[in-house]
Structures are given as C-alpha cells and as structure tokens.
Write a protein that holds these residues in place. Structure first.
Motif, short mmCIF file in Angstrom:
data_model
loop_
_atom_site.label_atom_id
_atom_site.label_comp_id
_atom_site.label_asym_id
_atom_site.label_seq_id
_atom_site.Cartn_x
_atom_site.Cartn_y
_atom_site.Cartn_z
N LEU A 93 156.71 74.27 99.44
CA LEU A 93 157.28 73.11 100.12
C LEU A 93 158.26 72.32 99.25
O LEU A 93 159.08 71.57 99.77
N LYS A 94 158.18 72.50 97.93
CA LYS A 94 159.07 71.76 97.04
C LYS A 94 160.34 72.53 96.66
O LYS A 94 161.15 72.04 95.88
N ILE A 95 160.51 73.73 97.23
CA ILE A 95 161.71 74.51 96.92
C ILE A 95 162.93 73.88 97.58
O ILE A 95 162.92 73.52 98.76
N LYS A 96 163.99 73.73 96.79
CA LYS A 96 165.25 73.18 97.28
C LYS A 96 166.31 74.27 97.32
O LYS A 96 166.19 75.29 96.64
N TRP A 97 167.35 74.04 98.11
CA TRP A 97 168.43 75.03 98.21
C TRP A 97 169.06 75.29 96.84
O TRP A 97 169.44 76.43 96.54
N GLY A 98 169.12 74.26 96.02
CA GLY A 98 169.72 74.43 94.70
C GLY A 98 168.88 75.26 93.75
O GLY A 98 169.36 75.65 92.68
N ASP A 99 167.61 75.54 94.13
CA ASP A 99 166.75 76.37 93.28
C ASP A 99 167.04 77.85 93.44
O ASP A 99 166.50 78.68 92.71
N ILE A 100 167.89 78.18 94.44
CA ILE A 100 168.21 79.59 94.72
C ILE A 100 169.65 79.87 94.32
O ILE A 100 170.59 79.25 94.84
N TYR A 101 169.82 80.76 93.37
CA TYR A 101 171.16 81.22 92.99
C TYR A 101 171.04 82.59 92.32
O TYR A 101 169.98 82.95 91.79
N ASP A 102 172.15 83.35 92.39
CA ASP A 102 172.17 84.72 91.87
C ASP A 102 171.09 85.58 92.51
O ASP A 102 170.54 86.50 91.88
#
Length: 404
Positions: free
Chosen positions: A256-265
């Motif tokens: 629930l605390k995952i943000k869009w900015g935590d996903i890259y590459d």
C-alpha cells in the motif's frame, strides 16, 4: 579500584553564600555528587567529624539526615558489590537516587512499551501492550514484583489465558516471550537476581507450536485472476492480493505504500516496513498489468499506486498503521467473497498470498533465492517456512513403499 562514599560541604555557594551538603561518591577517581537538599554557612561545618556543629539551630536534624543518607549510600554500594556489578560512580549515584530494586513489573513494562512506541515499532507496541495488560489483570496488582513471577505464577497465568481468555497456544507463548524479555531486562538492571529466573531447563520452556500454513494451488490462483463476475470493490481487493502474490507475498503494509516513483528501469525499489531493508525487485509482467488499471489516478511520481494511503497523515506512524489495518480488514472481507465465487474452500486473506507463493514455489527454487525473495534475515527462517510446502521426498518415499 576502591570506591569511597563521604559526606562533605561542597565548595560551591548559592546566591545567599551558603554551601550544599552532599554525598560524594568516588569510583575510579571519578566523583559524583548527591545533593542532600540543605545549605549551611561554612562556620557550621565540622570538617574533621564531617557533621554540622551544635551551634547550628537544626544541627540534630541535619546530622540525623546526613547519617541516614550516608547509610543508604553505603547499603546500596554493598548490594551492588555483592551482585558483582562493576558500575561507575554516576551509575551508583543513579541507583541511590532512584533504586532499580524498587522497580516492579509494571514499572519496567511501561519503560519497555514507551521504548517501542518511541522507536515507531507500533505493531509490536500494540501487541505487547495487550500482553502486558494480561499479566497485570491476572495478578490483580500494579506493583507485581519479579520475584513473584515464578513457575507457579506462570503456570496459573497460562491456564488463565487458555480457559478464561480463550487464547490460542501460540498466543500464550507470545505472552510468555514478553514476560521473559522483561525478566531478562530486570536481571541486567539489577532489579532481580538470576536465581529467580523462571525460564529454561526444568522450568518454564518456551516452545512455539507448529503452525499450519496453507497456500492456494496454481488452479485456484488462476480461478481468482480469471473471474469476471466480481464487483468493483472485489476487483480492487483481487488486484492488491495478486500484486502481493506476484512479488513473493509482499506484506500488505509495503504494497500500500508503493508510489509511482518507486518504479523505474522495470524494477520496484522500496524499503521494507518490518526491518527497514532497501530492496529492488523486477516487476513481473502480470504485476505491471495490474498497476496499469490505476494509471488514470496518477498525477505525479509521489502519488501512491493504490488509493488506501492517499489520505494518510504520512508524518504519523499511528495513522499509517491504522489505515493499513482498516484496508487489510476491508480486503479480507472481499477476498472471502471472492473465494466463495471461485469455489475455493480455503481461507483467503491477504497473508495467504505469501503462503501461496511458498506452496507453488515448493522445491523448484534454491533456498538462498527464496530467502532473498521473502526478505528473510536468516536462511534458517526460510528453511523452516518453506518446509510447510515441500513434501516431494516424503511423497516419493511413501510411493516407493506402497508401489506393489
């Protein structure tokens, strides 16, 4: 090094030109001072006899007070030395002013719980607060001493939890673990002697019962993923559950605390809530497909992917925990409904996503790799966890014997 305890008139006058009566403790050439609470003129102090001269109007009372303070200090010092406690003059001073031996279970448990809360270990704080209250309510005393917590007390306490409170065996053990933790602290602090320790060989043994972990099969996961008769709320609960499962049973609080900015590459980078470890996992295509359903609500990189934390006060760990618990309860309600629609007779909850990954992975993945996926600190934890789901050797052994 020898320790000396003396009463003297300290050479630091107050605004009225009077000097304080103090108990001086010297240990390893380092002094500490305990102020008795009275100031006198130097002319009233007898340095040779270390007492107030009779010419002082309150000499008798002051000398009685000095004698009492000196006796108290020497008694404390003897007790500490008899317990082989190698401590500093500051620690001796602290013990004299605020004796640890006067502390009881309630006092130490408050310190322990305050420490958990201050360190933001809120899940443990709330759980252990209930366990501490169980002990206090059972004893019917807020001044329960550690010497009273003997084997007889603990056996009666275990019966009380089981019969009157209806507590499970595992929860009973969790209660004993808290008592053991506090008892160990009490021993280290000199509150109670080691000989009164009620745990260990031939005493109260703490052994966790084996818990039954049941995960879903591949077919059951597919039934959940492919069901087209779910309500909007059920679809959302399914998405969160599947996302957790696709990432090796990631805990719901982390999901629930995952943000869009935590996903890259093509990877998810996040910090675990349980132990603050930084982790990086490749996002499977199935997980990417799930979060694509939430892109319309994205406004910036700092937005949460799932909506449950959008209104949380991120500066308040208590509010984050409360919203996580509320969301989990909501998800579990809809997951139970999903299980019924998918004709699954196993209990379906958020936590079962972790068991399901373990059940399906079985012995297909090296244990060291599973340790990384589960984010376990110890490989022993992974081995014990996975043993619930690996039965190939036992099954083959049975078949070899019965194949006739």
């Amino acid at each position: 090094m020898a320790t000396s305890v003396k009463v003297l008139l300290r050479n630091k006058a107050n605004k009225e030109g009077l000097y304080p009566l103090v108990v001086r403790i010297i240990k390893n050439r380092k002094p500490s001072y305990i102020y008795i609470g009275h100031y006198i003129d130097k002319k009233y102090w007898n340095e040779d006899e270390r007492k107030v001269r009779k010419s002082h109007p309150n000499s008798a009372r002051l000398n009685n007070l000095i004698a009492a303070k000196l006796a108290e200090a020497n008694k404390t010092l003897i007790e500490l030395q008899s317990n082989d406690m190698e401590i500093s003059s500051q620690q001796i001073k602290k013990e004299i002013k605020n004796p640890m031996s006067d502390k009881n279970f309630n006092d130490l448990s408050k310190e322990y719980l305050n420490e958990l809360e201050s360190n933001k270990k809120l899940n443990q704080f709330y759980a252990d607060r209930v366990r501490v209250n169980h002990v206090i309510n059972f004893s019917k005393s807020t001044s329960l001493s550690f010497r009273e917590i003997d084997e007889t007390f603990l056996r009666r306490f275990m019966s009380y939890l089981k019969i009157e409170k209806g507590v499970s065996q595992r929860s009973i053990i969790n209660n004993l673990v808290v008592i053991r933790t506090l008892f160990n602290r009490a021993i280290r602090s000199g509150i109670v002697e080691q000989k009164y320790y009620p745990f260990g060989r031939d005493k109260i043994k703490i052994k966790f019962p084996e818990s039954k972990k049941v995960g879903l099969s591949i077919e059951e996961v597919q039934a959940i993923a492919n069901n087209e008769e779910l309500s909007t709320a059920e679809q959302h609960a399914r998405n969160v559950w599947l996302f957790s499962f696709y990432l090796a049973g990631m805990r719901v609080g982390d999901v629930l605390k995952i943000k869009w900015g935590d996903i890259y590459d093509g990877r998810l980078h996040y910090r675990m809530n349980k132990n603050s470890k930084l982790l990086s996992l490749q996002l499977p295509e199935k997980a990417i497909d799930i979060i694509s359903h939430y892109k319309d609500s994205r406004q910036e990189n700092d937005d949460f992917i799932f909506p449950e934390m959008k209104k949380a006060n991120l500066k308040s760990p208590k509010d984050i925990l409360a919203k996580t618990k509320t969301a989990t309860k909501k998800f579990n309600k809809y997951l139970a409904s999903i299980a019924t629609k998918c004709e699954i007779d196993k209990k379906l909850t958020m936590h079962i996503a972790r068991h399901t990954f373990g059940n399906i992975s079985g012995d297909k993945i090296p244990i060291q790799t599973l340790q990384k996926l589960y984010r376990h600190s110890s490989i022993t934890t992974t081995i014990n966890y996975q043993s619930n789901f690996t039965h190939k050797e036992e099954d083959e052994a049975l078949n070899k014997v019965l194949d006739f």
